[in-house]
Design a protein around this motif. Structure first.
Motif, mmCIF file in Angstrom:
data_model
loop_
_atom_site.group_PDB
_atom_site.id
_atom_site.type_symbol
_atom_site.label_atom_id
_atom_site.label_comp_id
_atom_site.label_asym_id
_atom_site.label_seq_id
_atom_site.Cartn_x
_atom_site.Cartn_y
_atom_site.Cartn_z
ATOM 1 N N GLY A 149 1.311 -1.174 0.143
ATOM 2 C CA GLY A 149 -0.246 0.124 -0.066
ATOM 3 C C GLY A 149 0.941 1.417 -0.256
ATOM 4 N N THR A 150 0.562 2.133 -0.743
ATOM 5 C CA THR A 150 1.223 3.224 -0.474
ATOM 6 C C THR A 150 -0.067 4.619 -1.128
ATOM 7 O OG1 THR A 150 1.398 3.557 -3.533
ATOM 8 C CG2 THR A 150 3.480 2.600 -2.370
ATOM 9 N N PRO A 151 0.702 5.506 -0.297
ATOM 10 C CA PRO A 151 -0.549 7.159 -0.304
ATOM 11 C C PRO A 151 -0.620 6.840 -2.107
ATOM 12 C CG PRO A 151 2.041 7.551 1.005
ATOM 13 C CD PRO A 151 2.014 6.308 -0.009
ATOM 14 N N GLY A 152 -1.949 7.653 -2.485
ATOM 15 C CA GLY A 152 -2.394 8.486 -3.226
ATOM 16 C C GLY A 152 -2.357 9.722 -3.941
ATOM 17 N N PRO A 153 -2.954 9.879 -4.560
ATOM 18 C CA PRO A 153 -2.711 11.478 -4.857
ATOM 19 C C PRO A 153 -3.893 11.703 -3.594
ATOM 20 C CG PRO A 153 -4.107 10.406 -6.744
ATOM 21 C CD PRO A 153 -3.323 9.318 -5.907
ATOM 22 N N GLY A 154 -5.076 11.504 -3.475
ATOM 23 C CA GLY A 154 -5.506 11.923 -2.340
ATOM 24 C C GLY A 154 -5.253 11.487 -0.794
ATOM 25 N N ALA A 155 -3.910 11.657 -0.537
ATOM 26 C CA ALA A 155 -3.337 11.071 0.526
ATOM 27 C C ALA A 155 -2.836 11.322 1.748
ATOM 28 C CB ALA A 155 -2.502 9.353 0.270
ATOM 29 N N ARG A 156 -3.475 11.656 3.042
ATOM 30 C CA ARG A 156 -2.842 12.579 3.796
ATOM 31 C C ARG A 156 -1.878 12.145 4.690
ATOM 32 N NH1 ARG A 156 -8.338 15.022 4.469
ATOM 33 N NH2 ARG A 156 -8.753 15.618 2.245
ATOM 34 N N TRP A 157 -1.366 10.953 4.444
ATOM 35 C CA TRP A 157 -0.238 9.616 5.151
ATOM 36 C C TRP A 157 0.999 9.684 4.621
ATOM 37 C CZ3 TRP A 157 -0.001 4.754 3.869
ATOM 38 C CH2 TRP A 157 -0.014 4.116 2.917
ATOM 39 N N ARG A 158 1.588 9.576 4.948
ATOM 40 C CA ARG A 158 3.458 9.122 4.404
ATOM 41 C C ARG A 158 3.668 7.429 5.130
ATOM 42 N NH1 ARG A 158 4.713 11.864 8.019
ATOM 43 N NH2 ARG A 158 5.757 10.511 9.721
ATOM 44 N N SER A 159 4.512 7.321 3.454
ATOM 45 C CA SER A 159 4.336 5.648 3.563
ATOM 46 C C SER A 159 5.101 5.548 4.377
ATOM 47 C CB SER A 159 5.065 6.254 1.921
ATOM 48 O OG SER A 159 5.720 4.492 1.239
ATOM 49 N N PRO B 117 -6.973 7.984 -1.790
ATOM 50 C CA PRO B 117 -6.148 8.176 -0.548
ATOM 51 C C PRO B 117 -5.028 7.001 -0.475
ATOM 52 C CG PRO B 117 -7.910 7.164 0.408
ATOM 53 C CD PRO B 117 -8.215 7.595 -0.826
ATOM 54 N N THR B 118 -5.032 5.485 -0.649
ATOM 55 C CA THR B 118 -4.317 4.859 -1.383
ATOM 56 C C THR B 118 -3.937 3.692 -2.464
ATOM 57 O OG1 THR B 118 -4.334 4.711 0.893
ATOM 58 C CG2 THR B 118 -3.507 2.832 0.169
ATOM 59 N N LEU B 119 -2.866 3.392 -2.793
ATOM 60 C CA LEU B 119 -2.983 2.686 -3.833
ATOM 61 C C LEU B 119 -2.513 1.086 -3.462
ATOM 62 C CD1 LEU B 119 -0.540 4.985 -6.611
ATOM 63 C CD2 LEU B 119 -3.387 5.012 -6.031
#
Lengths: 166, 166
Positions: A149-159, B117-119
């Motif tokens: 799981g990695t942050p997407g465009p709408g993320a508010r979190w870090r990897s 938010p997540t990929l």
DNA sequence: CAGTATCCCAAGCGATACTG
DNA sequence: CAGTATCGCTTGGGATACTG
């Protein structure tokens, strides 16, 4: 392994699972949806089949309508008086994989020894329906395949290095 | 179309969706599972990350353990004192499609304009993961493909002409 | 750190009765 | 038939405090 605090950044509110859970996690909701997928469309039929309190059903249907999952329509059969029906919208049909995945799990792990209560087939060819995971390059994802799981465009979190789902 | 009464024979109790809903439909359950899939394994981490009352979390984890979805284990990191962790069992991993299907729905219909938010990617090749429906003969099932539900070996209901899910 | 026990309180279910 | 309104009453979540 202790997860680093970045996880704290993932507010439940911006998580797609959390948002979907907010809708379908309400009591009765999944069973209401099941009946809608099965073609039950009238208020009284839903109320009776589910044995749900009418005011509760009313609220649930309103929530589904507001979420754009269900459309309420008036219709009239020839010679009959007007009636209303609740019908899934195209967005509603997008929930079908969720229900089918739940069914698959129940069939496998929560069923009586005699077997699954219901079989779902492809209407065209009669083949049994399965829920499959795959990646965009066509690889099958087995139950134990590793996902990241990695942050997407709408993320508010870090990897983080954590895996599986987000 | 008015559904015939045979539907009444489908007790919610013998429906795989209903049984699965009984487990994952409880409040917090889906978010607890999400965190478990994401690698959060310790009681306090779960409690803190979810901001869930500790007694509630305790009950939820107990339910997951009893359902065979989660295993509680003692472990000890070298030089540390003993700790406990909650880890998904193979049965638990079978719930992953449910979560991913929910995520797909949320990404599509409940997300902010900036995007998901997540990929989630296939760890092997980096390809994005999708939930697909297919029949046993390999036909893809599109969102609007017709499905039929028929009584299975464990059924306590009679057949109807209704469609979609059971 | 990993829980259990206890209390309080609100949300919300179910039953019933009522309108178009 | 298709709902809405009202009303207890219980379930069960949250906070806090306490044990291994």
């Amino acid at each position: 392994m202790r997860l680093p605090t970045p996880w704290r950044e993932l507010e439940s509110g911006v998580c797609s699972i959390a948002r979907t859970a907010e809708l379908i996690g309400q009591p009765w909701m999944l069973l209401v949806l099941r009946d809608l997928f099965n073609g039950v469309r009238r208020f009284d039929d839903l109320a009776e089949h589910l044995s749900i309190a009418r005011n509760v059903l009313s609220r649930r249907l309103a929530a589904l309508v507001e979420a754009g999952v269900v459309q309420r329509t008036d219709y009239r059969e020839p010679g009959q008086r007007a009636r209303q029906e609740y019908r899934l919208t195209p967005a509603g049909w997008d929930l079908r994989p969720v229900l089918l995945a739940m069914m698959a799990y129940g069939d496998r792990h929560l069923t009586d020894p005699d077997g699954p209560p219901t079989l779902v087939d492809h209407a065209g060819c009669g083949g049994a329906v399965r829920v499959a995971l795959e990646c965009e390059y066509g690889h099958r994802i087995e139950p134990d395949t590793r996902l990241t799981g990695t942050p997407g465009p709408g993320a508010r979190w870090r990897s983080t290095s954590s895996t599986a789902t987000g």
